[in-house]
Write a protein that holds these residues in place. Structure first.
Motif, PDB file in Angstrom:
ATOM      1  N   THR A 104      38.093  23.241  20.370  1.00  0.00           N
ATOM      2  CA  THR A 104      38.375  22.021  21.123  1.00  0.00           C
ATOM      3  C   THR A 104      37.132  21.163  21.333  1.00  0.00           C
ATOM      4  N   CYS A 105      35.935  21.718  21.105  1.00  0.00           N
ATOM      5  CA  CYS A 105      34.697  20.932  21.223  1.00  0.00           C
ATOM      6  C   CYS A 105      34.738  19.776  20.234  1.00  0.00           C
ATOM      7  N   ILE A 106      34.415  18.568  20.728  1.00  0.00           N
ATOM      8  CA  ILE A 106      34.387  17.393  19.854  1.00  0.00           C
ATOM      9  C   ILE A 106      32.962  16.942  19.589  1.00  0.00           C
ATOM     10  N   ALA A 107      32.004  17.842  19.844  1.00  0.00           N
ATOM     11  CA  ALA A 107      30.592  17.563  19.575  1.00  0.00           C
ATOM     12  C   ALA A 107      30.106  16.324  20.320  1.00  0.00           C
ATOM     13  N   CYS A 108      30.543  16.169  21.535  1.00  0.00           N
ATOM     14  CA  CYS A 108      30.149  14.980  22.302  1.00  0.00           C
ATOM     15  C   CYS A 108      28.693  15.045  22.720  1.00  0.00           C
ATOM     16  N   GLY A 109      28.157  16.238  22.851  1.00  0.00           N
ATOM     17  CA  GLY A 109      26.734  16.374  23.125  1.00  0.00           C
ATOM     18  C   GLY A 109      26.343  16.435  24.586  1.00  0.00           C
ATOM     19  N   ALA A 110      27.300  16.371  25.472  1.00  0.00           N
ATOM     20  CA  ALA A 110      26.967  16.340  26.900  1.00  0.00           C
ATOM     21  C   ALA A 110      26.377  17.661  27.389  1.00  0.00           C
ATOM     22  N   CYS A 111      26.914  18.765  26.926  1.00  0.00           N
ATOM     23  CA  CYS A 111      26.475  20.059  27.463  1.00  0.00           C
ATOM     24  C   CYS A 111      25.019  20.367  27.134  1.00  0.00           C
ATOM     25  N   GLY A 112      24.611  20.081  25.899  1.00  0.00           N
ATOM     26  CA  GLY A 112      23.233  20.340  25.512  1.00  0.00           C
ATOM     27  C   GLY A 112      22.251  19.457  26.265  1.00  0.00           C
TER      28      GLY A 112
ATOM     29  N   ASP B 283      23.313  24.759  22.747  1.00  0.00           N
ATOM     30  CA  ASP B 283      22.717  24.049  21.626  1.00  0.00           C
ATOM     31  C   ASP B 283      23.857  23.772  20.648  1.00  0.00           C
ATOM     32  N   TYR B 284      23.548  23.210  19.498  1.00  0.00           N
ATOM     33  CA  TYR B 284      24.607  22.827  18.561  1.00  0.00           C
ATOM     34  C   TYR B 284      24.429  23.514  17.220  1.00  0.00           C
ATOM     35  N   ASP B 285      25.558  23.788  16.578  1.00  0.00           N
ATOM     36  CA  ASP B 285      25.486  24.399  15.255  1.00  0.00           C
ATOM     37  C   ASP B 285      25.317  23.306  14.193  1.00  0.00           C
TER      38      ASP B 285
ATOM     39  N   LEU C 206      28.789  21.162  16.675  1.00  0.00           N
ATOM     40  CA  LEU C 206      29.601  21.807  17.705  1.00  0.00           C
ATOM     41  C   LEU C 206      28.692  22.646  18.593  1.00  0.00           C
ATOM     42  N   ALA C 207      29.029  22.675  19.847  1.00  0.00           N
ATOM     43  CA  ALA C 207      28.175  23.368  20.801  1.00  0.00           C
ATOM     44  C   ALA C 207      28.363  24.877  20.731  1.00  0.00           C
ATOM     45  N   GLU C 208      27.330  25.598  21.150  1.00  0.00           N
ATOM     46  CA  GLU C 208      27.412  27.048  21.252  1.00  0.00           C
ATOM     47  C   GLU C 208      26.369  27.516  22.251  1.00  0.00           C
TER      48      GLU C 208
ATOM     49  N   GLY D 203      31.166  18.550  33.119  1.00  0.00           N
ATOM     50  CA  GLY D 203      30.976  17.329  32.338  1.00  0.00           C
ATOM     51  C   GLY D 203      31.614  17.327  30.970  1.00  0.00           C
ATOM     52  N   CYS D 204      32.091  18.460  30.506  1.00  0.00           N
ATOM     53  CA  CYS D 204      32.686  18.501  29.171  1.00  0.00           C
ATOM     54  C   CYS D 204      34.041  17.779  29.175  1.00  0.00           C
ATOM     55  N   PRO D 205      34.198  16.747  28.325  1.00  0.00           N
ATOM     56  CA  PRO D 205      35.427  15.947  28.343  1.00  0.00           C
ATOM     57  C   PRO D 205      36.651  16.696  27.808  1.00  0.00           C
ATOM     58  N   THR D 206      36.421  17.785  27.073  1.00  0.00           N
ATOM     59  CA  THR D 206      37.557  18.502  26.490  1.00  0.00           C
ATOM     60  C   THR D 206      37.739  19.887  27.098  1.00  0.00           C
ATOM     61  N   ASP D 207      36.974  20.164  28.193  1.00  0.00           N
ATOM     62  CA  ASP D 207      37.126  21.441  28.870  1.00  0.00           C
ATOM     63  C   ASP D 207      36.843  22.627  27.951  1.00  0.00           C
TER      64      ASP D 207
HETATM   65 FE1  F3S Z   1      31.467  20.073  22.923  1.00  0.00          FE
HETATM   66 FE2  F3S Z   1      32.054  19.734  25.437  1.00  0.00          FE
HETATM   67 FE3  F3S Z   1      29.611  20.262  24.729  1.00  0.00          FE
HETATM   68  S1  F3S Z   1      32.895  18.585  23.732  1.00  0.00           S
HETATM   69  S2  F3S Z   1      29.366  19.334  22.710  1.00  0.00           S
HETATM   70  S3  F3S Z   1      31.355  21.605  24.503  1.00  0.00           S
HETATM   71  S4  F3S Z   1      30.230  18.910  26.370  1.00  0.00           S
END
Ligand code: F3S
Length: 77
Positions: free
Chosen positions: A10-18, A26-28, A32-34, A62-66
């Motif tokens: 469900t992550c849309i790689a929005c970048g908020a979490c990192g 961090d991102y792969d 996508l976050a991990e 803050g994650c828009p897609t939970d």
């Molecule tokens: Fe993905 Fe949510 Fe982070 S969409 S990049 S897990 S803030």
């Protein structure tokens, strides 16, 4: 104790979490976050240090897609 992993389906790689919690996420290669902890491998089994709890909460909120999952016990993914 707190544990976390990112649901990459469900992550849309929005970048908020990192940006919010760079010591946890961090991102792969696909953006996508991990979870960053090397030994964890985004399996949600690594205990998050207490000094990162605020970052953890902010990133989760803050994650828009939970996609950021948080629990008090290991996920055993
Ligand atoms: Fe993905 Fe949510 Fe982070 S969409 S990049 S897990 S803030």
């Amino acid at each position: 104790a707190k544990f976390t992993y990112v649901d990459k389906d469900t992550c849309i790689a929005c970048g908020a979490c990192g940006a919010t919690a760079p010591d946890i996420y961090d991102y792969d290669d696909e953006g996508l976050a991990e979870v960053i902890f090397k030994a964890d491998g985004n399996h949600g089994n690594t205990e998050i240090p207490e000094d990162l709890y605020d970052d953890l909460q902010d990133a989760s909120d803050g994650c828009p897609t939970d996609s950021i999952k948080v629990a008090d016990s290991p996920f055993n993914m």
